[in-house]
Design a protein around this motif. Structure first.
Motif, mmCIF file in Angstrom:
data_model
loop_
_atom_site.group_PDB
_atom_site.id
_atom_site.type_symbol
_atom_site.label_atom_id
_atom_site.label_comp_id
_atom_site.label_asym_id
_atom_site.label_seq_id
_atom_site.Cartn_x
_atom_site.Cartn_y
_atom_site.Cartn_z
ATOM 1 N N MET A 1 1.120 -1.396 -0.156
ATOM 2 C CA MET A 1 -0.134 -0.098 0.144
ATOM 3 C C MET A 1 0.731 0.907 -0.215
ATOM 4 N N GLN A 2 0.448 2.464 -0.581
ATOM 5 C CA GLN A 2 1.206 3.408 -0.622
ATOM 6 C C GLN A 2 0.681 4.843 0.312
ATOM 7 N N ALA A 3 1.286 5.646 0.790
ATOM 8 C CA ALA A 3 1.019 6.779 1.466
ATOM 9 C C ALA A 3 -0.155 7.651 0.732
ATOM 10 N N SER A 4 -0.220 7.332 -0.818
ATOM 11 C CA SER A 4 -1.148 7.942 -1.576
ATOM 12 C C SER A 4 -2.398 7.995 -1.886
ATOM 13 N N SER A 5 -2.683 6.703 -0.655
ATOM 14 C CA SER A 5 -4.056 5.400 -0.797
ATOM 15 C C SER A 5 -4.579 5.703 -0.341
ATOM 16 N N VAL A 6 -4.528 6.987 0.663
ATOM 17 C CA VAL A 6 -5.354 7.755 1.672
ATOM 18 C C VAL A 6 -7.186 7.579 1.320
ATOM 19 N N PRO A 7 -7.934 6.990 1.475
ATOM 20 C CA PRO A 7 -9.612 6.963 1.700
ATOM 21 C C PRO A 7 -9.754 8.068 1.318
ATOM 22 N N THR A 8 -10.777 8.654 0.607
ATOM 23 C CA THR A 8 -11.868 9.459 1.155
ATOM 24 C C THR A 8 -12.105 9.642 2.796
ATOM 25 N N SER A 9 -11.933 10.719 3.119
ATOM 26 C CA SER A 9 -12.933 10.886 4.828
ATOM 27 C C SER A 9 -14.320 11.166 4.556
ATOM 28 N N PHE A 10 -14.458 10.585 5.725
ATOM 29 C CA PHE A 10 -16.518 10.786 5.869
ATOM 30 C C PHE A 10 -16.713 12.811 6.437
ATOM 31 N N PRO A 11 -17.058 13.534 5.465
ATOM 32 C CA PRO A 11 -17.374 14.641 5.463
ATOM 33 C C PRO A 11 -18.655 15.028 6.808
ATOM 34 N N ALA A 12 -18.946 14.042 7.223
ATOM 35 C CA ALA A 12 -20.508 13.621 8.171
ATOM 36 C C ALA A 12 -20.830 12.586 8.177
ATOM 37 N N VAL A 13 -21.440 11.991 9.626
ATOM 38 C CA VAL A 13 -21.990 11.457 9.991
ATOM 39 C C VAL A 13 -22.901 10.320 9.296
ATOM 40 N N PHE A 14 -22.249 9.028 8.460
ATOM 41 C CA PHE A 14 -24.115 8.365 8.322
ATOM 42 C C PHE A 14 -25.512 8.556 9.035
ATOM 43 N N ALA A 15 -26.382 9.201 8.020
ATOM 44 C CA ALA A 15 -27.807 9.754 8.383
ATOM 45 C C ALA A 15 -27.819 10.063 9.778
ATOM 46 N N ASN A 16 -26.863 11.513 9.738
ATOM 47 C CA ASN A 16 -27.220 12.008 10.899
ATOM 48 C C ASN A 16 -28.745 13.083 11.211
ATOM 49 N N GLY A 17 -28.557 13.376 9.629
ATOM 50 C CA GLY A 17 -29.815 14.082 9.414
ATOM 51 C C GLY A 17 -30.734 13.347 9.354
ATOM 52 N N ALA A 18 -31.088 12.233 9.813
ATOM 53 C CA ALA A 18 -32.302 11.194 10.102
ATOM 54 C C ALA A 18 -33.312 12.003 10.950
ATOM 55 N N GLY A 19 -34.789 11.946 10.730
ATOM 56 C CA GLY A 19 -35.724 12.399 11.560
ATOM 57 C C GLY A 19 -35.590 11.221 12.421
ATOM 58 N N THR A 20 -36.626 11.309 13.875
ATOM 59 C CA THR A 20 -37.869 10.677 14.872
ATOM 60 C C THR A 20 -37.986 9.607 13.763
ATOM 61 N N GLY A 21 -38.316 7.527 14.178
ATOM 62 C CA GLY A 21 -39.358 7.005 12.967
ATOM 63 C C GLY A 21 -38.253 6.944 11.937
ATOM 64 N N TYR A 22 -36.767 7.158 11.623
ATOM 65 C CA TYR A 22 -35.848 7.026 10.611
ATOM 66 C C TYR A 22 -34.939 6.245 11.174
ATOM 67 N N ILE A 23 -34.881 5.759 12.156
ATOM 68 C CA ILE A 23 -33.066 6.178 12.982
ATOM 69 C C ILE A 23 -33.354 5.653 13.946
ATOM 70 N N ARG A 24 -32.940 4.489 14.344
ATOM 71 C CA ARG A 24 -32.369 4.296 15.915
ATOM 72 C C ARG A 24 -31.204 3.667 16.139
ATOM 73 N N SER A 25 -30.720 3.161 17.665
ATOM 74 C CA SER A 25 -29.643 2.825 17.870
ATOM 75 C C SER A 25 -29.821 1.304 17.957
ATOM 76 N N VAL A 26 -29.069 0.097 17.383
ATOM 77 C CA VAL A 26 -28.930 -0.822 17.346
ATOM 78 C C VAL A 26 -28.072 -1.106 18.967
ATOM 79 N N PRO A 27 -29.221 -2.052 19.743
ATOM 80 C CA PRO A 27 -28.571 -2.543 21.219
ATOM 81 C C PRO A 27 -27.797 -3.965 20.785
ATOM 82 N N THR A 28 -26.972 -4.192 21.952
ATOM 83 C CA THR A 28 -26.340 -5.131 22.244
ATOM 84 C C THR A 28 -26.773 -5.996 22.218
ATOM 85 N N ALA A 29 -27.718 -6.572 23.359
ATOM 86 C CA ALA A 29 -28.858 -7.934 23.349
ATOM 87 C C ALA A 29 -29.773 -8.207 22.190
#
Length: 529
Positions: A1-29
């Protein structure tokens, strides 16, 4: 692998704007049997999600997909912006502790901690405490604190307490009395509880300085204090103070700015050997058992602003002076590589005066002297110190003796001043000759001088003005001053090789007087490393 092979950074967290009813935390249990088709960290998407709906299957929830991708990309983005994990007691309890080699950022963001064992749940910055408390379920209630501060990351022990019980969160308490959360459910009636501080964590690189104030009490550094490389100590000591360091393999730069007075400031690892700290800067090395101050090696100095090696400043340094005012044997001091030797013959005495007639005594001559350097060191050298010429009543003064430092330098003594008595005026007595006997061999001459001639004594008329002769000078001393009529001669300063002055009478009928004695010889040896 080369130093130039840096992956694109996430400019935002996925679904950070999802409203209530469209996202929920995935529980451990597992959610099987609770919510059909709901995902969990334990099962992922459950088996029902892989069956056709016609066969009783349940489609995956979009909220779970948004939730898990949100959680994943939040962690990835934190790493991409340079963030490091921070100690989390609840998380440590859930995963069974951090592994050997795990690196966590310090609470203040100034450095890093590394775990040295597997399954490490203790907080790296936790300190020890002792308190009274009880546990009901996972709630610890602290009613009194005897010492220290109650904090997250402490491991508890005491009567009835489950081994490895860890404080994972604050409740109503924040270091003192109040409630706290522990990870193991249990029932413990009120008892004395010991909270252990950090263990099995070592500091990595920390930024900043630890300031410590020393007065009259012993000091024990916390893990966070000892983590920093530079420790500045101030304060005014009112007693001896000892600072205890953790048993770490680490270097510290200690700046001791404390006012010590008659007291001492020392550092130690518990159970180890204490080391005293001098004022100023010191490099302190911990070896896991003790703290040490090592001698540091530097390259030979080649410019004025360079640090120097001891050998550079030690060579040519004056280490001792041996003075001989009596004959003996010179033995070099250990470490002597060269010497400068000062040898002076003795001065002659001044001539005496008679009661029979006018008689001005002549001054005694000075001894010869030399200052030489010897670089090939002898084992021993025989030293002879010339004796002073003695003054005699109504007679010429005695001659000074020769001084010698082996065969390196032989310096002759000055002659005595003459005695002359008469009634035909003026009456004069010649001064003693300064020594012209001086031998130098096997040494480098730095300075050398024959002895000074003694002065002439004269009485001009019977009962009139008269003066004796002054003593002759030597290289290292001045001859005695001349005297007036009716006076004995005087001696110069001791062991300087100068001549004594003559006595003087200006007519008959007075007293006999002795001339001033000469000054004995002297040998001084300056020893250099």
């Amino acid at each position: 692998m080369q130093a130039s092979s840096v992956p694109t950074s996430f400019p935002a967290v996925f679904a950070n704007g999802a409203g209530t009813g469209y996202i929920r935390s995935v529980p451990t249990a597992s959610q099987i049997g609770i919510t059909n088709g709901a995902a969990s960290l334990t099962d992922g998407f459950p088996p029902l999600c892989f069956l056709a709906t016609s066969a009783g299957g349940v489609p995956p929830f979009g909220q779970d997909m948004n939730g898990i991708l949100n959680q994943i990309t939040a962690g990835v983005q934190w790493s991409q912006v340079g963030g490091e994990p921070i100690y989390n007691a609840a998380y440590a309890a859930t995963i069974g502790g951090y592994p050997n080699g795990a690196v966590l950022q310090s609470a203040d963001g100034a450095g890093f901690w590394r775990s040295t064992v597997d399954n490490n749940s203790t907080g790296p910055e936790a300190t020890a405490a002792s308190f009274t408390g009880s546990i009901a379920g996972t709630t610890l209630t602290v009613t009194a604190v005897a010492s220290g501060t109650v904090m997250v990351g402490q491991t508890l022990s005491g009567t009835g307490i489950t081994a490895g019980t860890l404080i994972t969160a604050l409740g109503t308490g924040s270091g003192s009395t109040g409630t706290y959360t522990v990870q193991t459910s249990q029932t413990v009636s009120s008892t004395t509880i010991t909270a252990a501080g950090a263990s099995n964590w070592v500091p990595g690189k920390f930024y900043g300085t630890t300031a410590v104030t020393a007065t009259g009490s012993a000091i024990t550094l916390t893990a966070a204090q000892a983590a920093r490389d530079i420790i500045v100590i101030s304060g005014t000591l009112t007693a001896n103070v000892q600072i205890t360091f953790p048993a770490l393999t680490k270097n510290w730069y200690i700046v001791n700015q404390a006012t010590l007075g008659s007291f001492t400031l020392s550092v130690v690892v518990s159970g180890g050997t204490a080391v005293s700290l001098a004022a100023g800067g010191s490099i302190l090395r911990g070896n896991g058992t003790n703290v040490l101050i090592d001698a540091l090696q530097v390259a030979p100095a080649t410019a004025s602003q360079h640090a120097v090696q001891f050998g550079q400043v030690n060579t040519g340094r004056l280490i001792n002076v041996q003075t001989f005012t009596a004959s003996g044997t010179y033995t070099p001091t250990t470490g002597t590589n060269s010497i400068i030797v000062e040898v002076c013959g003795a001065g002659g005495a001044g001539g005496g005066a008679s009661s029979a007639n006018a008689s001005p005594g002549g001054g005694g001559g000075g001894g010869s002297a030399a200052r030489v350097r010897i670089t090939t060191m002898p084992t021993t050298v025989t030293v002879t110190v010339g004796g002073a010429g003695s003054g005699v009543s109504a007679a010429s003064g005695g001659a000074g003796g020769s001084s010698s430092f082996g065969s390196y330098v032989i310096a002759g003594g000055g002659a005595g001043g003459s005695f002359n008595s008469g009634s035909s005026f003026p009456v004069a007595s010649s001064g003693g000759a300064g020594s012209t006997s001086l031998t130098i061999s096997g040494a480098s001459t730095m300075s050398a001088s024959y002895g000074g001639q003694g002065g002439v004594g004269v009485v001009y008329t019977s009962g009139g003005v008269g003066l004796s002769g002054a003593g002759g000078n030597s290289l290292i001393g001045q001859g005695a001053n001349q005297v007036g009529t009716g006076t004995a001669g005087i001696a110069p300063f001791v062991n300087c090789g100068a001549g004594g002055s003559g006595a003087c009478n200006n007519t008959s009928g007075g007293s006999n007087f002795s001339g001033g004695g000469g000054s004995a010889g002297r040998i001084v040896v300056y020893e250099y490393a």
